[in-house]
Design a protein around this motif. Sequence first.
Motif, PDB file in Angstrom:
ATOM      1  N   GLY A 164       0.717  -1.231  -0.025  1.00 24.37           N
ATOM      2  CA  GLY A 164       0.058  -0.107  -0.019  1.00 24.37           C
ATOM      3  C   GLY A 164       0.982   1.222  -0.226  1.00 24.37           C
ATOM      4  O   GLY A 164       0.484   2.080  -0.738  1.00 24.37           O
ATOM      5  N   HIS A 165       1.831   1.165   0.763  1.00 18.51           N
ATOM      6  CA  HIS A 165       2.832   2.254   0.881  1.00 18.51           C
ATOM      7  C   HIS A 165       4.063   1.692   1.209  1.00 18.51           C
ATOM      8  O   HIS A 165       4.549   1.265   2.129  1.00 18.51           O
ATOM      9  CB  HIS A 165       2.377   3.207   2.182  1.00 18.51           C
ATOM     10  CG  HIS A 165       3.461   4.525   2.348  1.00 18.51           C
ATOM     11  ND1 HIS A 165       3.368   5.201   3.403  1.00 18.51           N
ATOM     12  CD2 HIS A 165       4.130   5.193   1.255  1.00 18.51           C
ATOM     13  CE1 HIS A 165       4.400   5.937   3.274  1.00 18.51           C
ATOM     14  NE2 HIS A 165       4.900   5.955   2.119  1.00 18.51           N
ATOM     15  N   GLU A 169       0.838   0.904  -4.119  1.00 20.03           N
ATOM     16  CA  GLU A 169      -0.048   2.230  -4.711  1.00 20.03           C
ATOM     17  C   GLU A 169       0.792   3.400  -4.431  1.00 20.03           C
ATOM     18  O   GLU A 169       0.471   4.435  -5.230  1.00 20.03           O
ATOM     19  CB  GLU A 169      -1.251   1.776  -3.719  1.00 20.03           C
ATOM     20  CG  GLU A 169      -1.833   0.660  -4.028  1.00 20.03           C
ATOM     21  CD  GLU A 169      -3.151   0.493  -2.989  1.00 20.03           C
ATOM     22  OE1 GLU A 169      -3.348   1.424  -2.398  1.00 20.03           O
ATOM     23  OE2 GLU A 169      -3.679  -0.618  -3.106  1.00 20.03           O
ATOM     24  N   LYS A 170       1.446   3.628  -3.306  1.00 16.12           N
ATOM     25  CA  LYS A 170       2.122   4.847  -2.902  1.00 16.12           C
ATOM     26  C   LYS A 170       3.670   4.302  -2.804  1.00 16.12           C
ATOM     27  O   LYS A 170       4.168   3.486  -2.362  1.00 16.12           O
ATOM     28  CB  LYS A 170       1.542   5.275  -1.590  1.00 16.12           C
ATOM     29  CG  LYS A 170       0.026   5.765  -1.600  1.00 16.12           C
ATOM     30  CD  LYS A 170      -0.163   6.262  -0.327  1.00 16.12           C
ATOM     31  CE  LYS A 170      -1.978   6.622  -0.418  1.00 16.12           C
ATOM     32  NZ  LYS A 170      -2.403   6.931   0.919  1.00 16.12           N
ATOM     33  N   VAL A 199       2.305   5.337 -10.256  1.00 17.56           N
ATOM     34  CA  VAL A 199       2.739   5.207  -8.696  1.00 17.56           C
ATOM     35  C   VAL A 199       1.993   6.578  -8.078  1.00 17.56           C
ATOM     36  O   VAL A 199       2.862   7.494  -8.573  1.00 17.56           O
ATOM     37  CB  VAL A 199       3.802   4.688  -8.286  1.00 17.56           C
ATOM     38  CG1 VAL A 199       4.079   4.524  -6.851  1.00 17.56           C
ATOM     39  CG2 VAL A 199       3.958   3.145  -8.985  1.00 17.56           C
ATOM     40  N   ASP A 200       1.529   6.684  -6.971  1.00 25.02           N
ATOM     41  CA  ASP A 200       1.144   7.935  -6.299  1.00 25.02           C
ATOM     42  C   ASP A 200       2.839   8.117  -5.424  1.00 25.02           C
ATOM     43  O   ASP A 200       2.561   7.519  -4.416  1.00 25.02           O
ATOM     44  CB  ASP A 200       0.116   7.597  -5.374  1.00 25.02           C
ATOM     45  CG  ASP A 200      -0.392   8.692  -4.683  1.00 25.02           C
ATOM     46  OD1 ASP A 200      -0.013   9.968  -5.048  1.00 25.02           O
ATOM     47  OD2 ASP A 200      -1.362   8.845  -3.551  1.00 25.02           O
TER      48      ASP A 200
END
Length: 496
Positions: free
Chosen positions: A137-138, A302-303, A324-325
Motif C-alpha cells: 500500500g505504501h 500504490e504509494k 504510482v502515487d
Amino acid sequence: MMIPFKSDPSHFRQRQLFPTYLFDLLPKDHPVFVYDEIFQHLDTSSVEEGYSFIGQRAYPPKILIAILIYAYSHGVFSSRKIAQKCREDLAFMYIAHMHKPDFRVLSDFRKRHLDFLHLCFVQSARLAMELGLVRLGHVALDGSKFKANTSKHKAASYGYMEQLEEKLGAEVQALLEEARQCDESEDEELGEASGYEIPKELEDKQKRLKKVQEAKKAIERRESQENPGKPIDAKKQISFADKDARLMGKNGHFDYAYNGQISVDEEHQVIAGQHVSTACNDAHELGEALEQIEATMGQLPEKLSADNGYMSGENLQKLEQAQVDGYVAVGREGKTKSPKWGDKSHFIYDEENDHFLCPGGHRLACCRVNDDGTKLYQAEAKACEQCEDRSRCCRSKLGAPRTIKTDRYEPLRRKMADKMSQPHAQKTYGKRKTIVESVFGHMQNLGFRGFLLRGLQKVKGEFALMCAAHNFSKIVNAILRGIIGPAKGRVTGLPA
C-alpha cells in the motif's frame, strides 16, 4: 569464611548411560527452530543442477544458504567466524544440522552463487507477502552508503597513473636492457643455473606495471560510458583493490563505497525491492527501484515516498509513467532555515503566459529554448537596475539581469511541490523515516556497515543476502509473536 556459591551440577563431568538430545538444551521457543523450518522450504534447485554425481559428496546447498542467512541475520559476516560458530554455537549447530563446513566452503559458496542469493531475497519477500506481512500500500525508498572492501590508500588518480605507467615502463625497459647485457658475459658465473631466472626486481616492477595498466583501462572504460567523447579529468580516481567502488562522501568523510537502495513496505518493514548502485546520489535511482519492486513482488506499490535526494525530473517522470502515487520531498527534512533569498522557489510561474514573476513583481520572459527542452527566462535590464533587491537577486558578475533556467521536467517539479504542500501528502510522507530508515539502522546495529566481497556484481549478491536475512528475521519474529499464527501449518512452501 567461604561464600557458599552454587556448586557444579553432578552430571557436569559425568558420562550418561543414555545420552540426551543435545538440542534439548535450547529453549523450546528459540527462534532457530522457526528459522530451520522456513529454510527447509527454500527452493535450491537452480544451485543443485550445477553439482555432479562424480566425486566426494558435497554439503547440501540448502544447509549452506541456511547457515549464511542465519549468520547475516545475527550479525556474523566473516566466513571464518561463521565456520567457528558452526563448531561452538548450539543454535548455529542446529541450523547446520551438525555439519561443520570449512570457512573456504562458505566463502566460495557465497561468491559463486550470486544469482541464487538474489533468488533467496525474492523468495523471502514473496513468502512475506503470502503470509500477509506485505501489502504494497505504501513503500518508502531510501539509500545508504556502505563501505567497499578497499581504502583511499589503495587508489590513485588518472593523472598519477599516467605518470606511474611511464615511469615503471622506463624502469622495466632499463632492467631488461641490463639483463640483456649481462647475458653476454655471465656464462662463467652461472655455473649450473639455467640462465632463465627472472630477476626479482624486474618481476616486481612488471607486476606493478600490469596492475597500473589494468586500473588505467578500467577508469578509461568507466569514463567512456559516463562521459562519452569528453577528456578524462586527471583527478578522477579509482581503487586498485575494487575498481567498481566509487569515492563517496557522507557527513564530510569520503571513502570508497557503494550506494545500497531498499524499498520497504509500511506494514511490517519487509524489504520489497533492493539494488546496489555506484552513483554518489539518488537522482537516477527511482526508476531502478520501481523495476526491482515489480520484479520481486510481481506488482508495483500504490504509494511511494522518498526524500529530497530523489527530487529530480527523471525520477518524477518514472513515477508518472509507472502510475504510482509518489510523495517526494521538495526540501530537506528537518531544515528550518528558509531557502536563500531570490531562490527559484520564490518566483511565481505563470503557465498560461509562460513567464516568471519575481518577488518584486517584475516579469521574466522566455528568451531561449534549447534542443534538449531547457528554457532560459530573463528579466528586463531596466527593471533589475531599478530594483532595490538587485544586490541580493542578480548573481551575474557582468551585471546582467536575473535569469532562471528550467528544463522539460519543470511542470513535474511544480506539480510535486503543490502536492507536497497539502496536509494529506505531508501526513503520508511523515511515515517515511520510521518505515525505511530504521531498517538501515537495524543493519548497521548488526554490524553490516560495509561489504566483504569486491566488485559490483559480488557486492550486489552480498547485499541481496543481507536483505534476505532481514526479511526472514521479520517473518520469524511475526511467527513467534503470533501475528501470523504458529510456524507449523503456515509455512508450507516458498514461491519459486
